[in-house]
Design a protein around this motif. Structure first.
Motif, PDB file in Angstrom:
ATOM      1  N   ALA A 160       1.516  -1.151   0.225  1.00 16.08           N
ATOM      2  CA  ALA A 160      -0.526   0.166   0.233  1.00 16.08           C
ATOM      3  C   ALA A 160       0.713   1.467   0.324  1.00 16.08           C
ATOM      4  CB  ALA A 160      -1.076  -0.462   1.471  1.00 16.08           C
ATOM      5  N   ALA A 161       1.457   1.241   0.700  1.00 23.10           N
ATOM      6  CA  ALA A 161       2.657   2.061   0.839  1.00 23.10           C
ATOM      7  C   ALA A 161       3.151   2.246  -0.385  1.00 23.10           C
ATOM      8  CB  ALA A 161       4.355   1.894   1.917  1.00 23.10           C
ATOM      9  N   LEU A 164       0.627   4.771  -2.830  1.00 20.69           N
ATOM     10  CA  LEU A 164       1.007   6.109  -2.507  1.00 20.69           C
ATOM     11  C   LEU A 164       1.966   6.237  -2.622  1.00 20.69           C
ATOM     12  CD1 LEU A 164      -0.909   5.503   0.794  1.00 20.69           C
ATOM     13  CD2 LEU A 164      -2.020   5.849  -1.275  1.00 20.69           C
ATOM     14  N   ASP A 165       3.510   6.117  -2.922  1.00 18.36           N
ATOM     15  CA  ASP A 165       5.227   6.559  -3.057  1.00 18.36           C
ATOM     16  C   ASP A 165       4.406   7.312  -3.963  1.00 18.36           C
ATOM     17  OD1 ASP A 165       5.160   7.019  -0.737  1.00 18.36           O
ATOM     18  OD2 ASP A 165       6.540   5.148  -0.753  1.00 18.36           O
ATOM     19  N   ALA A 166       3.995   5.943  -5.551  1.00 20.82           N
ATOM     20  CA  ALA A 166       3.841   6.344  -6.388  1.00 20.82           C
ATOM     21  C   ALA A 166       3.540   7.234  -7.417  1.00 20.82           C
ATOM     22  CB  ALA A 166       3.786   4.464  -7.404  1.00 20.82           C
ATOM     23  N   ILE A 167       2.463   7.627  -6.721  1.00 26.99           N
ATOM     24  CA  ILE A 167       1.713   9.135  -7.023  1.00 26.99           C
ATOM     25  C   ILE A 167       2.174  10.374  -7.059  1.00 26.99           C
ATOM     26  CG2 ILE A 167      -0.027  10.847  -6.377  1.00 26.99           C
ATOM     27  CD1 ILE A 167      -1.430   8.127  -5.088  1.00 26.99           C
ATOM     28  N   LEU A 178      -6.718  14.563  -0.582  1.00 29.95           N
ATOM     29  CA  LEU A 178      -6.669  14.138   0.678  1.00 29.95           C
ATOM     30  C   LEU A 178      -7.089  12.696   1.178  1.00 29.95           C
ATOM     31  CD1 LEU A 178      -9.165  17.186   2.086  1.00 29.95           C
ATOM     32  CD2 LEU A 178      -6.749  16.830   3.321  1.00 29.95           C
ATOM     33  N   ARG A 179      -7.577  11.754   0.319  1.00 29.59           N
ATOM     34  CA  ARG A 179      -8.164  10.364   0.152  1.00 29.59           C
ATOM     35  C   ARG A 179      -6.483   9.570   0.576  1.00 29.59           C
ATOM     36  NH1 ARG A 179     -12.706  11.367  -1.880  1.00 29.59           N
ATOM     37  NH2 ARG A 179     -14.206  11.180  -0.667  1.00 29.59           N
ATOM     38  N   VAL A 180      -5.498  10.323  -0.054  1.00 29.13           N
ATOM     39  CA  VAL A 180      -4.032   9.348  -0.420  1.00 29.13           C
ATOM     40  C   VAL A 180      -3.587   9.938   1.195  1.00 29.13           C
ATOM     41  CG1 VAL A 180      -2.278   9.629  -1.163  1.00 29.13           C
ATOM     42  CG2 VAL A 180      -4.045   9.774  -2.958  1.00 29.13           C
ATOM     43  N   ARG A 181      -3.932  11.367   1.998  1.00 33.06           N
ATOM     44  CA  ARG A 181      -3.174  11.021   3.591  1.00 33.06           C
ATOM     45  C   ARG A 181      -4.030   9.628   4.074  1.00 33.06           C
ATOM     46  NH1 ARG A 181      -3.504  17.724   3.801  1.00 33.06           N
ATOM     47  NH2 ARG A 181      -3.143  16.930   6.333  1.00 33.06           N
ATOM     48  N   LEU A 182      -5.587  10.277   3.948  1.00 32.46           N
ATOM     49  CA  LEU A 182      -6.303   9.226   4.871  1.00 32.46           C
ATOM     50  C   LEU A 182      -5.430   7.908   4.683  1.00 32.46           C
ATOM     51  CD1 LEU A 182      -9.146  10.639   4.110  1.00 32.46           C
ATOM     52  CD2 LEU A 182      -8.216  10.475   6.281  1.00 32.46           C
ATOM     53  N   ALA A 183      -5.395   7.208   3.596  1.00 37.46           N
ATOM     54  CA  ALA A 183      -4.859   6.008   2.824  1.00 37.46           C
ATOM     55  C   ALA A 183      -3.335   5.935   4.090  1.00 37.46           C
ATOM     56  CB  ALA A 183      -4.732   5.638   1.450  1.00 37.46           C
TER      57      ALA A 183
END
Length: 270
Positions: A160-161, A164-167, A178-183
């Protein structure tokens, strides 16, 4: 946006009217003024037909989207919905610039249905087929966020990390960012870092700008983080969520969320 669309529509009408007037003035002395009325009539008929087709198509797409949304909560309807989406996806090649965005959006819906069915591996496989390089930043971010959620469903916070880092940086769309931060907050919980998750939940709640969906997701993250050290406080946080949404979370939430939502509902029935 509506004012701009209205202005453009008025300009088009004025252009057509001016062209018709000039055409009539030119053809009328030759006894051919009727041609202008014929062309205008055919043009109106064609426009009405085009609008009718677009309206029917839009209604059909809305009805289809409603069926897919309903299937998320009704297990018996999921197989048919997934077959429909797979058929639609097969018509769109992810590497084709004209198809890439539609393919990605269909895949996001399919992944949700697969996760609801407990088929996380298939959801990740489907999401891996999306051509990320051909997507705008916001849709690319939403797709990678969906991958992260699927990894969390599978109990893989590192995967998962990585998603998200790939974004990379901000996508430019507030609710996606904000949903990325929640994830990321959920990743903290899975890694045994509830304090970090609580900070994220509080920050997102403050930055949600009254968006009730984001506020709800921040509350859920807070409850999940609290559950690591204080189950009673976690259930109290979940108790602020209405029964209907709790029932949705029992079906569609991540494993930790499902358990908390189920316990919160049980506490109300006790």
């Amino acid at each position: 946006m509506r004012a701009k669309a209205l202005l453009l529509r008025m300009l088009r009408l004025l252009t057509v009217a001016a062209a018709a007037y000039l055409g009539f003035r030119w053809l009328e002395p030759q006894g051919l003024g009727w041609v202008v009325f014929l062309v205008a009539g055919l043009g109106v008929a064609a426009w009405i037909g085009f609008r009718a087709v677009r309206i029917r198509r839009a209604r059909a797409e809305d009805a289809q989207a409603d069926r897919w949304a309903e299937a998320l909560l009704v297990p018996e309807k999921r197989p048919e919905a997934m077959r429909e989406i797979e058929a639609e996806r097969a018509l769109r090649q992810p590497e084709n610039p004209k198809h890439a965005e539609d393919h990605a959006r269909l895949t996001l819906v399919l992944a949700e249905l697969l996760e609801a069915e407990g088929e996380t591996d298939r959801a990740l496989e489907a999401l891996s087929e999306v051509a990320l390089a051909r997507l705008p930043d916001a849709l690319r971010g939403a797709t990678l966020h969906a991958r992260a959620i699927a990894h969390l469903s599978a109990g893989d916070p590192d995967g998962a990390a990585d998603a998200l880092d790939a974004i990379g940086g901000a996508t430019g769309v507030r609710d996606v960012d904000l949903r990325v931060r929640l994830a990321r907050g959920l990743v903290h919980v899975e890694r045994g870092e509830p304090e970090e998750a609580l900070i994220v939940a509080d920050e997102v709640r403050q930055e949600s700008d009254g968006d009730r969906h984001l506020e709800l997701e921040a509350r859920v993250l807070k409850a999940v983080a609290l559950a690591e050290t204080d189950r009673e406080a976690a259930l109290k946080a979940m108790a602020a969520i209405d029964d209907e949404m709790l029932e949705v979370l029992v079906v569609l939430g991540l494993p930790r969320v499902r358990a908390l939502a189920d316990d919160a509902l049980g506490a109300r029935d006790a």
